[in-house]
Design a protein around this motif. Structure first.
Motif, PDB file in Angstrom:
ATOM      1  N   GLN A  93       0.699  -0.822   0.235  1.00  0.00           N
ATOM      2  CA  GLN A  93      -0.454   0.530  -0.421  1.00  0.00           C
ATOM      3  C   GLN A  93       1.046   1.165   0.095  1.00  0.00           C
ATOM      4  O   GLN A  93       0.473   2.593  -0.257  1.00  0.00           O
ATOM      5  CB  GLN A  93      -0.977  -0.165   1.377  1.00  0.00           C
ATOM      6  CG  GLN A  93      -1.682   1.486   1.393  1.00  0.00           C
ATOM      7  CD  GLN A  93      -2.984   0.854   0.665  1.00  0.00           C
ATOM      8  OE1 GLN A  93      -3.507   0.153   0.330  1.00  0.00           O
ATOM      9  NE2 GLN A  93      -3.616   2.303   0.525  1.00  0.00           N
ATOM     10  N   ASN A  94       1.935   1.520   1.036  1.00  0.00           N
ATOM     11  CA  ASN A  94       2.516   2.549   0.863  1.00  0.00           C
ATOM     12  C   ASN A  94       4.261   2.153   0.265  1.00  0.00           C
ATOM     13  O   ASN A  94       4.826   3.420   1.017  1.00  0.00           O
ATOM     14  CB  ASN A  94       2.828   3.045   2.624  1.00  0.00           C
ATOM     15  CG  ASN A  94       1.189   3.517   2.172  1.00  0.00           C
ATOM     16  OD1 ASN A  94       0.277   4.022   1.683  1.00  0.00           O
ATOM     17  ND2 ASN A  94       0.474   3.252   3.769  1.00  0.00           N
ATOM     18  N   LEU A  95       4.538   1.310  -0.125  1.00  0.00           N
ATOM     19  CA  LEU A  95       6.297   0.716   0.003  1.00  0.00           C
ATOM     20  C   LEU A  95       6.268   0.922  -1.816  1.00  0.00           C
ATOM     21  O   LEU A  95       5.051   0.018  -2.976  1.00  0.00           O
ATOM     22  CB  LEU A  95       6.291  -0.453   0.449  1.00  0.00           C
ATOM     23  CG  LEU A  95       7.630  -0.139   0.273  1.00  0.00           C
ATOM     24  CD1 LEU A  95       8.293   0.279   1.118  1.00  0.00           C
ATOM     25  CD2 LEU A  95       7.930  -2.059   0.711  1.00  0.00           C
ATOM     26  N   SER A  96       6.729   1.488  -3.124  1.00  0.00           N
ATOM     27  CA  SER A  96       7.200   1.585  -3.639  1.00  0.00           C
ATOM     28  C   SER A  96       8.781   1.297  -4.120  1.00  0.00           C
ATOM     29  O   SER A  96       9.451   2.120  -3.034  1.00  0.00           O
ATOM     30  CB  SER A  96       6.585   3.307  -4.459  1.00  0.00           C
ATOM     31  OG  SER A  96       7.960   3.684  -4.111  1.00  0.00           O
ATOM     32  N   PHE A  97       9.496   1.059  -5.522  1.00  0.00           N
ATOM     33  CA  PHE A  97      10.236   0.629  -5.577  1.00  0.00           C
ATOM     34  C   PHE A  97      10.126   0.981  -7.228  1.00  0.00           C
ATOM     35  O   PHE A  97       9.901   0.832  -7.976  1.00  0.00           O
ATOM     36  CB  PHE A  97      10.592  -0.898  -6.424  1.00  0.00           C
ATOM     37  CG  PHE A  97      11.934  -1.327  -6.522  1.00  0.00           C
ATOM     38  CD1 PHE A  97      13.299  -1.379  -5.462  1.00  0.00           C
ATOM     39  CD2 PHE A  97      12.294  -2.397  -7.587  1.00  0.00           C
ATOM     40  CE1 PHE A  97      14.312  -1.673  -6.597  1.00  0.00           C
ATOM     41  CE2 PHE A  97      13.682  -2.217  -7.892  1.00  0.00           C
ATOM     42  CZ  PHE A  97      14.335  -1.696  -7.260  1.00  0.00           C
ATOM     43  N   LEU A  98      11.748   2.134  -7.335  1.00  0.00           N
ATOM     44  CA  LEU A  98      12.218   2.766  -8.381  1.00  0.00           C
ATOM     45  C   LEU A  98      13.107   2.071  -9.512  1.00  0.00           C
ATOM     46  O   LEU A  98      13.638   1.990  -8.140  1.00  0.00           O
ATOM     47  CB  LEU A  98      11.454   3.999  -8.288  1.00  0.00           C
ATOM     48  CG  LEU A  98      12.039   5.117  -9.986  1.00  0.00           C
ATOM     49  CD1 LEU A  98      11.071   5.278 -10.426  1.00  0.00           C
ATOM     50  CD2 LEU A  98      12.485   6.165  -9.027  1.00  0.00           C
ATOM     51  N   VAL A  99      13.398   2.165 -10.544  1.00  0.00           N
ATOM     52  CA  VAL A  99      14.185   1.434 -11.070  1.00  0.00           C
ATOM     53  C   VAL A  99      14.597   2.699 -12.801  1.00  0.00           C
ATOM     54  O   VAL A  99      12.991   3.021 -13.095  1.00  0.00           O
ATOM     55  CB  VAL A  99      14.514   0.015 -11.739  1.00  0.00           C
ATOM     56  CG1 VAL A  99      15.873  -0.007 -12.924  1.00  0.00           C
ATOM     57  CG2 VAL A  99      13.671  -0.714 -10.440  1.00  0.00           C
ATOM     58  N   MET A 100      15.307   3.086 -12.837  1.00  0.00           N
ATOM     59  CA  MET A 100      15.096   4.692 -13.555  1.00  0.00           C
ATOM     60  C   MET A 100      16.612   4.643 -13.994  1.00  0.00           C
ATOM     61  O   MET A 100      17.470   4.716 -13.403  1.00  0.00           O
ATOM     62  CB  MET A 100      15.253   5.231 -12.767  1.00  0.00           C
ATOM     63  CG  MET A 100      15.424   7.211 -12.907  1.00  0.00           C
ATOM     64  SD  MET A 100      13.705   8.360 -13.238  1.00  0.00           S
ATOM     65  CE  MET A 100      14.914   9.625 -14.075  1.00  0.00           C
ATOM     66  N   ALA A 101      16.602   5.241 -14.964  1.00  0.00           N
ATOM     67  CA  ALA A 101      18.030   5.872 -16.093  1.00  0.00           C
ATOM     68  C   ALA A 101      18.238   6.893 -17.032  1.00  0.00           C
ATOM     69  O   ALA A 101      17.827   7.376 -16.767  1.00  0.00           O
ATOM     70  CB  ALA A 101      18.488   4.542 -16.991  1.00  0.00           C
ATOM     71  N   GLN A 102      19.094   7.723 -16.443  1.00  0.00           N
ATOM     72  CA  GLN A 102      19.223   9.010 -17.053  1.00  0.00           C
ATOM     73  C   GLN A 102      20.720   8.615 -18.190  1.00  0.00           C
ATOM     74  O   GLN A 102      21.749   9.139 -18.270  1.00  0.00           O
ATOM     75  CB  GLN A 102      19.434  10.248 -15.836  1.00  0.00           C
ATOM     76  CG  GLN A 102      18.525  10.555 -14.869  1.00  0.00           C
ATOM     77  CD  GLN A 102      18.686  11.586 -14.274  1.00  0.00           C
ATOM     78  OE1 GLN A 102      19.550  12.052 -13.936  1.00  0.00           O
ATOM     79  NE2 GLN A 102      17.598  12.408 -13.752  1.00  0.00           N
ATOM     80  N   TRP A 103      20.060   8.040 -19.294  1.00  0.00           N
ATOM     81  CA  TRP A 103      20.780   8.282 -20.422  1.00  0.00           C
ATOM     82  C   TRP A 103      21.477   9.060 -21.062  1.00  0.00           C
ATOM     83  O   TRP A 103      20.830   9.630 -21.663  1.00  0.00           O
ATOM     84  CB  TRP A 103      20.577   6.963 -21.380  1.00  0.00           C
ATOM     85  CG  TRP A 103      21.304   6.737 -22.421  1.00  0.00           C
ATOM     86  CD1 TRP A 103      21.214   7.001 -23.795  1.00  0.00           C
ATOM     87  CD2 TRP A 103      22.218   5.334 -22.385  1.00  0.00           C
ATOM     88  NE1 TRP A 103      22.525   5.872 -23.997  1.00  0.00           N
ATOM     89  CE2 TRP A 103      23.494   4.869 -23.401  1.00  0.00           C
ATOM     90  CE3 TRP A 103      22.130   4.647 -20.944  1.00  0.00           C
ATOM     91  CZ2 TRP A 103      23.557   3.560 -22.819  1.00  0.00           C
ATOM     92  CZ3 TRP A 103      23.330   3.461 -21.304  1.00  0.00           C
ATOM     93  CH2 TRP A 103      23.655   2.923 -22.791  1.00  0.00           C
TER      94      TRP A 103
END
Lengths: 397, 253
Positions: A363-373
């Protein structure tokens, strides 16, 4: 005695009756988040990769003592650690005048210094930053606020030439609340969807920004007109948000003219215009163009990655003539949203692509994967930043 | 003799009333109008909880809502933590979203209205009811049924030409005495059943009794549904159009 008691009882009763409808509205609200952000910076693939971690806690407190008053406090507590911190500190030792990591992250743009390092070593810095600390008074259609606050005059979803009190760096994706400024703001709502406001701000160099804005809604469009002084420049601006057919259509433009050399200098126009469309399947598309009349059509680099974070104001959103932004996002499931954004400088052919996937784990927990290329030749706008990869685990409360 | 006369009179009155009530059998449109009025009131204020249910997980969104007619809506999100404080405002054809933590106001364009609202089986449009169930459709009674021990009319909704509506057809079960909307089936333009909606758990809410539990089930997707529970609801409360202002949008909580 009896009379006193009955009057006390009736007073208590009145209080009870009055607090009845207010009960639903809490007098005090606290919220925030705690996250851990891991970053890998690859300047060039065959050079050493550099890493940094951040543990970041944000706390927001709202206090509503009565219906006319609101107080807000926002605090960020951060621990940055790892190679990148160490490398910047090592660089500072060899180059005179270069800031070490601690001074870099605790430099406060505001009139008051509300950033403080609690502890730091060669490879870590623990610091806090108060970015909201203000009171707001409301009487009917009138509102006044004083203190460190966010005054957001921007409309466009990417670039905000009208946001003269605070500006934000698009690449600093992890700071959505954005910094506040030390200011006074007076607002008067002239109608249901219209208002006039004026704000006054002083920054850490004792420079003043003072301006007024008129907002109104007509033909299903929101419009805004503004004028004033931003540090050393006079500024005039306008913005709008509305729709063409079913697509969102918005934009904003500001014209800056130097106060000192008013007669013998030309001004600068910074303008952004954007459109967005959402399909019924929830695919979301966005396109924006940024124009800077004083921007170069040559190489528009700013130097190293960290120079990008400093001194970004509406005059320096880009040093280039044009930037083009595109975004596609799609919620794969309500729990998983994917986003692909990119910026391109058509003159120096440099650009940026930022894919990201965010997953709601609970409910209140999130996981992000991201790149700045970032990509481009040396000294171009986006050519010298390398590639950055992030993972973030965030708990909101 | 006297008693007989009274009986005869009563009989005539009863027959007469029967005729009158028969003659006044409401039209499909009147039924829908009455049911919609009952559900919305002239104005309302309340608290709702929406639960998005999928085979593997579920998420809850809680909110406070205010409405006045079909022209004005305000929604304040109270949970989850990350979304808390967000406000949606609808005034006539305009709709805005305000995020207090970043002091940002976004004007929501029409294309975004069809988007699923915060990941649920409802669209933005369902939530603020931009299209009118009364004005945007032609209505006809296509049958009768009994649901949860209530005698119901089955009403078919066919969109009027040029009406900006999402559905190709709707069938709705409305109870005859109480005008509860108890069930609805939503069809796309190709006459294919898309969503099934059921309402239950009739409770006292403010001055009226209404179903307090609503389930929206997409028929194509096994184990998917969105549940809406009314926690508290008050009708015909004192709300003026002035309440639904940009200024108040930043103040409600």
């Amino acid at each position: 005695m009896l009379q006193r008691r009955t009057s006390f009882l009736s007073f208590a009763l009145i209080l009870l009756l009055c607090s009845g409808p207010l009960q639903a509205q809490k007098k005090f609200m606290a919220s925030g988040h705690l996250e851990t952000l891991e970053m890998v910076w690859i300047e060039e693939f065959d050079k050493p990769w550099q890493t940094m971690g951040t543990i970041y806690n944000r706390l927001d407190f709202n206090w509503y003592p009565n219906q006319h008053l609101t107080f807000r406090l926002g605090i960020r507590n951060l621990l940055d650690y790892g190679q990148i911190v160490g490398n910047i500190n090592n660089l500072a030792k060899t180059i005179p005048g270069q800031d070490d990591y601690k001074s870099f992250v605790t430099l406060d743009d505001g009139y008051f210094d509300l950033k403080k390092a609690w502890a730091s070593g060669n490879s870590y810095t623990l610091y806090s930053n108060i970015d909201r600390l203000y009171g707001q008074l409301t009487f009917g259609n009138f509102e006044a606020s004083l203190g460190r606050q966010r005054i957001n005059w921007g409309i466009n979803l990417v670039w905000n030439p009208n946001d003269i009190f605070n500006t934000f760096n698009y690449f600093n994706f992890d700071y959505v609340e954005r910094p506040g400024c030390d200011a006074v703001r007076l607002q008067y709502y002239t109608g249901m969807t219209s208002s006039v406001q004026t704000a006054f701000k002083v920054n850490h160099e004792n420079k003043i920004t003072v301006a007024g804005m008129y907002k109104f809604n007509r033909w299903n469009y929101d419009f805004q007109l503004m004028g004033g002084l931003m540090n050393d420049d006079y500024v005039l601006g306008l913005g709008w948000a509305g729709q063409i057919e079913k697509a969102g259509f918005n934009g904003e433009a500001s014209y800056f003219h130097s106060k000192e050399n008013f007669s013998d200098s030309t001004g600068q126009l910074m303008a952004s215009i954007g459109a967005n469309y959402t399909l019924r399947s929830s695919w979301y598309f966005q396109l924006s163009v940024l124009y800077n009349s004083k921007g170069t059509t040559g190489k528009a680099g700013r130097g190293n990655l960290f120079a990008m974070n400093l001194d970004i104001n509406p005059k320096t959103i880009t040093l280039a003539r044009y930037n083009i932004f595109g975004q596609v996002s799609y919620p794969i499931t309500p729990l998983i949203s994917a986003d692909l954004s990119g910026i391109f400088n058509p003159s120096d052919k440099s650009g940026f692509i930022g894919p990201s996937v965010e997953i709601s784990l609970k409910q209140n927990l999130s996981f992000l994967v991201m790149a700045q290329w970032f990509t481009g030749k040396s000294e171009t706008e986006y050519g010298d930043y390398g590639k950055i990869f992030y993972t973030r685990l965030k708990w909101s409360f | 003799m006297r008693i007989k006369a009274i009986f005869t009179l009563l009989l005539f009155i009863m027959i007469g009333m029967g005729f009158i009530s028969h003659a006044q059998e409401p039209t499909a449109k009147e039924i829908v109008q009455t049911a919609t009025d009952k559900l919305n009131g002239k104005s309302s204020r309340g608290e709702m909880k929406m639960t998005i249910i999928r085979p593997e997980w579920s998420r809850e969104i809680s909110m406070k809502v205010w409405s006045l007619g079909t022209e004005y809506y305000m929604i304040y999100i109270t949970a989850p933590a990350r979304e808390r404080g967000q406000v949606f405002l609808k005034r006539h054809e305009d709709m805005w979203n305000y995020m207090p933590n970043i002091d940002r106001m976004i004007k929501i364009p029409p294309s975004m209205m069809m988007q699923s609202w915060m990941g649920s089986d409802f669209t933005n449009n369902d939530l603020v009811k931009v299209s009118s169930m009364v004005e945007d459709y032609n209505h006809s009674i296509i049958g009768q049924d009994s649901l949860l021990e209530y005698d119901c009319w089955i009403i078919q909704f066919d969109p009027k030409p040029n009406a900006a509506v999402v559905w190709g057809k709707i069938e709705m079960w409305i109870s005859k005495e109480e005008y509860y909307e108890l069930k609805a089936k939503y069809y796309d333009e190709d006459d294919k059943l898309v969503n099934k909606e059921t309402m239950s758990d009739i409770e006292q809410m403010g001055d009226r009794r209404l179903p307090s539990h609503m389930e929206m089930v997409p028929v194509d997707e096994e184990g998917h549904k969105t549940v809406m529970d009314f926690i508290e609801m008050k009708f015909n409360v004192d709300l003026q159009p002035e309440f639904f202002s940009i200024q108040n949008m930043k103040r409600v909580r």
